[in-house]
Design an enzyme around this catalytic site. Structure first.
Site, PDB file in Angstrom:
ATOM      1  N   TYR A  39      34.025  69.566   1.750  1.00 22.35           N
ATOM      2  CA  TYR A  39      34.473  68.406   0.966  1.00 22.35           C
ATOM      3  C   TYR A  39      35.308  68.932  -0.201  1.00 22.35           C
ATOM      4  O   TYR A  39      36.144  69.805   0.023  1.00 22.35           O
ATOM      5  CB  TYR A  39      33.210  67.596   0.573  1.00 22.35           C
ATOM      6  CG  TYR A  39      33.506  66.223   0.044  1.00 22.35           C
ATOM      7  CD1 TYR A  39      34.492  65.420   0.595  1.00 22.35           C
ATOM      8  CD2 TYR A  39      32.781  65.725  -1.033  1.00 22.35           C
ATOM      9  CE1 TYR A  39      34.758  64.161   0.074  1.00 22.35           C
ATOM     10  CE2 TYR A  39      33.036  64.459  -1.546  1.00 22.35           C
ATOM     11  CZ  TYR A  39      34.030  63.691  -0.989  1.00 22.35           C
ATOM     12  OH  TYR A  39      34.287  62.454  -1.506  1.00 22.35           O
ATOM     13  N   LYS A  94      29.779  53.744  27.710  1.00 25.39           N
ATOM     14  CA  LYS A  94      30.986  54.497  28.090  1.00 25.39           C
ATOM     15  C   LYS A  94      31.101  55.750  27.208  1.00 25.39           C
ATOM     16  O   LYS A  94      31.475  56.828  27.691  1.00 25.39           O
ATOM     17  CB  LYS A  94      32.234  53.616  27.921  1.00 25.39           C
ATOM     18  CG  LYS A  94      32.263  52.400  28.842  1.00 25.39           C
ATOM     19  CD  LYS A  94      32.662  52.743  30.266  1.00 25.39           C
ATOM     20  CE  LYS A  94      32.551  51.528  31.174  1.00 25.39           C
ATOM     21  NZ  LYS A  94      32.949  51.783  32.555  1.00 25.39           N
ATOM     22  N   ASP A 137      36.866  46.349  29.530  1.00 31.55           N
ATOM     23  CA  ASP A 137      36.300  44.998  29.673  1.00 31.55           C
ATOM     24  C   ASP A 137      37.088  43.928  28.905  1.00 31.55           C
ATOM     25  O   ASP A 137      36.513  43.105  28.176  1.00 31.55           O
ATOM     26  CB  ASP A 137      34.811  45.017  29.293  1.00 31.55           C
ATOM     27  CG  ASP A 137      33.974  45.763  30.332  1.00 31.55           C
ATOM     28  OD1 ASP A 137      34.539  46.262  31.323  1.00 31.55           O
ATOM     29  OD2 ASP A 137      32.751  45.854  30.157  1.00 31.55           O
ATOM     30  N   ALA A 197      41.778  42.192  36.367  1.00 36.92           N
ATOM     31  CA  ALA A 197      42.169  43.545  35.965  1.00 36.92           C
ATOM     32  C   ALA A 197      41.932  44.549  37.087  1.00 36.92           C
ATOM     33  O   ALA A 197      42.849  45.259  37.520  1.00 36.92           O
ATOM     34  CB  ALA A 197      41.356  43.940  34.730  1.00 36.92           C
TER      35      ALA A 197
HETATM   36  N1  LIG Z   1      32.633  49.235  39.955  1.00 35.44           N
HETATM   37  C1  LIG Z   1      33.511  49.390  39.001  1.00 35.44           C
HETATM   38  O1  LIG Z   1      33.881  50.515  38.640  1.00 35.44           O
HETATM   39  C2  LIG Z   1      34.109  48.210  38.341  1.00 35.44           C
HETATM   40  C3  LIG Z   1      33.708  46.956  38.659  1.00 35.44           C
HETATM   41  N2  LIG Z   1      34.292  45.886  38.049  1.00 35.44           N
HETATM   42  C4  LIG Z   1      33.753  44.565  38.367  1.00 35.44           C
HETATM   43  O2  LIG Z   1      34.785  43.729  38.810  1.00 35.44           O
HETATM   44  C5  LIG Z   1      34.558  42.416  38.333  1.00 35.44           C
HETATM   45  C6  LIG Z   1      35.836  41.891  37.669  1.00 35.44           C
HETATM   46  O3  LIG Z   1      36.125  42.666  36.531  1.00 35.44           O
HETATM   47  P1  LIG Z   1      37.574  42.559  35.851  1.00 35.44           P
HETATM   48  O4  LIG Z   1      38.632  42.651  36.862  1.00 35.44           O
HETATM   49  O5  LIG Z   1      37.542  43.516  34.712  1.00 35.44           O
HETATM   50  O6  LIG Z   1      37.508  41.073  35.264  1.00 35.44           O
HETATM   51  P2  LIG Z   1      38.665  39.952  35.102  1.00 35.44           P
HETATM   52  O7  LIG Z   1      38.083  38.939  34.202  1.00 35.44           O
HETATM   53  O8  LIG Z   1      39.952  40.572  34.742  1.00 35.44           O
HETATM   54  O9  LIG Z   1      38.822  39.349  36.575  1.00 35.44           O
HETATM   55  C7  LIG Z   1      37.803  38.661  37.206  1.00 35.44           C
HETATM   56  C8  LIG Z   1      38.375  38.104  38.479  1.00 35.44           C
HETATM   57  O10 LIG Z   1      37.299  37.671  39.306  1.00 35.44           O
HETATM   58  C9  LIG Z   1      37.636  36.396  39.813  1.00 35.44           C
HETATM   59  N3  LIG Z   1      36.434  35.628  40.118  1.00 35.44           N
HETATM   60  C10 LIG Z   1      35.389  35.344  39.341  1.00 35.44           C
HETATM   61  N4  LIG Z   1      34.522  34.548  39.977  1.00 35.44           N
HETATM   62  C11 LIG Z   1      35.063  34.311  41.199  1.00 35.44           C
HETATM   63  C12 LIG Z   1      34.681  33.536  42.306  1.00 35.44           C
HETATM   64  N5  LIG Z   1      33.552  32.816  42.276  1.00 35.44           N
HETATM   65  N6  LIG Z   1      35.468  33.540  43.415  1.00 35.44           N
HETATM   66  C13 LIG Z   1      36.609  34.251  43.429  1.00 35.44           C
HETATM   67  N7  LIG Z   1      37.046  34.978  42.400  1.00 35.44           N
HETATM   68  C14 LIG Z   1      36.279  35.010  41.286  1.00 35.44           C
HETATM   69  C15 LIG Z   1      38.435  35.722  38.704  1.00 35.44           C
HETATM   70  O11 LIG Z   1      39.176  34.648  39.255  1.00 35.44           O
HETATM   71  P3  LIG Z   1      40.182  33.730  38.359  1.00 35.44           P
HETATM   72  O12 LIG Z   1      41.416  34.587  38.212  1.00 35.44           O
HETATM   73  O13 LIG Z   1      40.395  32.524  39.189  1.00 35.44           O
HETATM   74  O14 LIG Z   1      39.485  33.494  37.062  1.00 35.44           O
HETATM   75  C16 LIG Z   1      39.289  36.893  38.242  1.00 35.44           C
HETATM   76  O15 LIG Z   1      40.455  37.005  39.029  1.00 35.44           O
HETATM   77  C17 LIG Z   1      33.330  42.474  37.447  1.00 35.44           C
HETATM   78  O16 LIG Z   1      32.204  42.095  38.199  1.00 35.44           O
HETATM   79  C18 LIG Z   1      33.193  43.930  37.112  1.00 35.44           C
HETATM   80  O17 LIG Z   1      31.866  44.346  36.923  1.00 35.44           O
HETATM   81  C19 LIG Z   1      35.293  46.007  37.132  1.00 35.44           C
HETATM   82  C20 LIG Z   1      35.732  47.243  36.779  1.00 35.44           C
HETATM   83  C21 LIG Z   1      35.113  48.450  37.310  1.00 35.44           C
HETATM   84  C1  LIG Z   2      32.114  49.670  35.640  1.00 34.09           C
HETATM   85  C2  LIG Z   2      32.894  48.790  34.776  1.00 34.09           C
HETATM   86  O1  LIG Z   2      33.685  49.251  33.976  1.00 34.09           O
HETATM   87  C3  LIG Z   2      32.738  47.366  34.904  1.00 34.09           C
HETATM   88  O2  LIG Z   2      31.993  46.899  35.765  1.00 34.09           O
HETATM   89  O3  LIG Z   2      33.381  46.648  34.115  1.00 34.09           O
HETATM   90 MG   LIG Z   3      34.441  47.828  32.606  1.00 41.69          MG
END
Ligand SMILES: NC(=O)C1=CN([C@@H]2O[C@H](COP(=O)(O)OP(=O)(O)OC[C@H]3O[C@@H](n4cnc5c(N)ncnc54)[C@H](OP(=O)(O)O)[C@@H]3O)[C@@H](O)[C@H]2O)C=CC1
Ligand SMILES: CC(=O)C(=O)O
Ligand SMILES: [Mg+2]
Length: 415
Positions: A39, A94, A137, A197
């Site tokens: 420091y 994370k 997220d 995403a």
């Molecule tokens: N295993 C892994 O490493 C990872 C897993 N994930 C998982 O993926 C999922 C989405 O995450 P992310 O992409 O960040 O989130 P987003 O919010 O960016 O996207 C979610 C998407 O899911 C769609 N969705 C939700 N409910 C339904 C449904 N009932 N029928 C059809 N489509 C649906 C939404 O549709 P709409 O556009 O119409 O709203 C949207 O397009 C989460 O469950 C997350 O845990 C994510 C990142 C990493």
């Molecule tokens: C694993 C992860 O990043 C998610 O489900 O959002």
């Molecule tokens: Mg995530």
């Protein structure tokens, strides 16, 4: 989730101290002399050095080994938009993974904001503190604009893990699963449930690995994304299929691949039955997959199945990527994480799954044996070879593609 497991998870987070991360000192701070160095007055010397030459910040501070995990809590796993504060356990998680698997220090930052401008300004204004920014997220479509604008504004790599970390692991696992099923990605019909995403990035990277865009059917909450819909954003538009098919059942009939990045229990067993022989099903939603493995395996005995979870075989989860890709990027001070680095990570992860697995990894995985096959298409996150293999491949790709700002250190990550 059983009540017993719920209580275990809450206890884990609460005791012996709340949370999962803390700050540790790297220098002695016991004596008057130590404090004079750490420091005032000693700290003035590195301040002057950095003021004269900004690169000295890497020599005298922890910046080069520090990643910020930044969110607004709008898409916490598959739990939805529960706000910044509720996302904190995931972001601390994370940070834990960065430290545990890649030795990177990491801090979680949960941002409250009203507009995208406000979020981008907040992150851009603090970015120089860190060696890299891991966005986490943040819901689509905001995440796409946020990441693009931050890449433009920040001098350190910015990487939206839910997009690219997920895509890299999905591509590595998918190429291995297809190889085992005797299928070619170029010929495979792909159903992607979810259009956010993770979905958009996973499909774009699978296309870079050979998948045909016109063979991809993407679905959101309203069903199949097709060319006659007028309610889709520019990112979904890239996957608008010129088709008369409208429902999950319509598109899954005869499909080779299902990627779920949407929400829990959205793939009915009857729909799974409609897929082609030897399908690959990645039900990646966390914590609850689009279909439970027990149900999927009960319905068909010819599938290869992955989920996002640690407690089933074939964990398709960005944890197998983000600690290691940041390690490689930071170690050569890459200005960005580009496609060359992402594809190098895909290949390094993919190839590692084909090698014999050390006994300590088998034991840590709670398995009796692990060998490349339908129940082992991806390395386990605790495999110590992931760090040298992936970080080195990524760092080399950064150097070769011209985004590294320093050379690969001599003897870097051999082994
Ligand atoms: N295993 C892994 O490493 C990872 C897993 N994930 C998982 O993926 C999922 C989405 O995450 P992310 O992409 O960040 O989130 P987003 O919010 O960016 O996207 C979610 C998407 O899911 C769609 N969705 C939700 N409910 C339904 C449904 N009932 N029928 C059809 N489509 C649906 C939404 O549709 P709409 O556009 O119409 O709203 C949207 O397009 C989460 O469950 C997350 O845990 C994510 C990142 C990493
Ligand atoms: C694993 C992860 O990043 C998610 O489900 O959002
Ligand atoms: Mg995530």
């Amino acid at each position: 989730m059983s009540e017993d497991f719920r209580q275990q998870a809450l206890h884990y987070h609460a005791y012996p101290v709340p949370g999962k991360i803390a700050i540790a000192l790297t220098k002695p701070a016991d004596t008057v002399n130590d404090l004079a160095l750490a420091y005032s007055p000693g700290v003035a010397e590195p301040v002057r050095e950095i003021a004269q030459n900004a690169d000295n910040v890497y020599k005298y501070t922890g910046k080069g080994n520090m990643v910020a995990v930044i969110t607004n809590g709008t898409a916490i796993l598959g739990l939805g938009n529960l706000g910044p504060l509720a996302s904190k356990p995931v972001m601390e998680g994370k940070a834990l993974l960065f430290k545990r698997f890649a030795g990177l220090d990491s801090i979680d930052i949960e941002v409250k904001h009203r507009t995208i401008d406000e979020f981008v300004d907040t992150v851009a204004n603090i970015a120089d503190t860190f060696g890299g920014i891991n966005l986490e997220d943040i819901k689509a479509p905001d995440c796409f604009e946020i990441e693009k604008r931050l890449i433009e504004r920040c001098n350190v790599p910015v990487f939206h893990d839910d997009q690219h970390g997920t895509a890299i692991v999905t591509a590595a696992g998918m190429l291995n699963a297809l190889e085992l099923q005797g299928k070619q990605i170029e010929e495979s019909v792909i159903v992607c449930l979810g259009a956010g995403a993770a979905a958009v990035a996973c499909m774009e990277l699978l296309i870079k690995c050979g998948a045909q865009r016109e063979k991809i059917y993407m679905l959101d909450r309203k069903g199949v994304i097709h060319t006659r819909r007028d309610d889709i954003n520019e990112y979904k538009q890239l996957f608008a299929n010129n088709t008369d098919k409208r429902t999950l059942e319509d598109v899954i009939e005869g499909a080779d691949i299902f990627v779920g990045v949407s929400g829990p229990d959205l793939l009915p067993a009857d729909a799974l039955k409609l897929m082609a022989d030897k399908p690959v099903v990645f039900a990646c939603s966390n914590p609850d997959p689009e279909i439970k493995p027990a149900l999927a395996h009960a319905v068909r005995d010819d599938l290869i199945m992955g989920t996002g979870r640690s407690d089933y075989p074939n964990q398709v989860n960005n944890v197998i990527c983000f600690p290691f890709i940041f390690r490689g990027a930071l170690d050569v001070r890459a200005s960005e994480i580009n496609d060359e680095m992402k594809l190098a990570a895909v290949e390094a992860i993919r190839q590692l799954a084909k090698e014999p697995v050390p006994a300590e990894v088998v034991a840590a995985a709670g398995a009796t044996s692990l060998a490349f096959g339908p129940e082992y298409i991806l390395p386990k996150p605790m495999d110590p070879r992931l760090l040298p293999r992936v970080a080195r491949a990524v760092a080399e790709a950064a150097v070769a593609s011209g985004v590294a700002q320093i050379e690969l250190p001599v003897g870097y990550m051999q082994g």
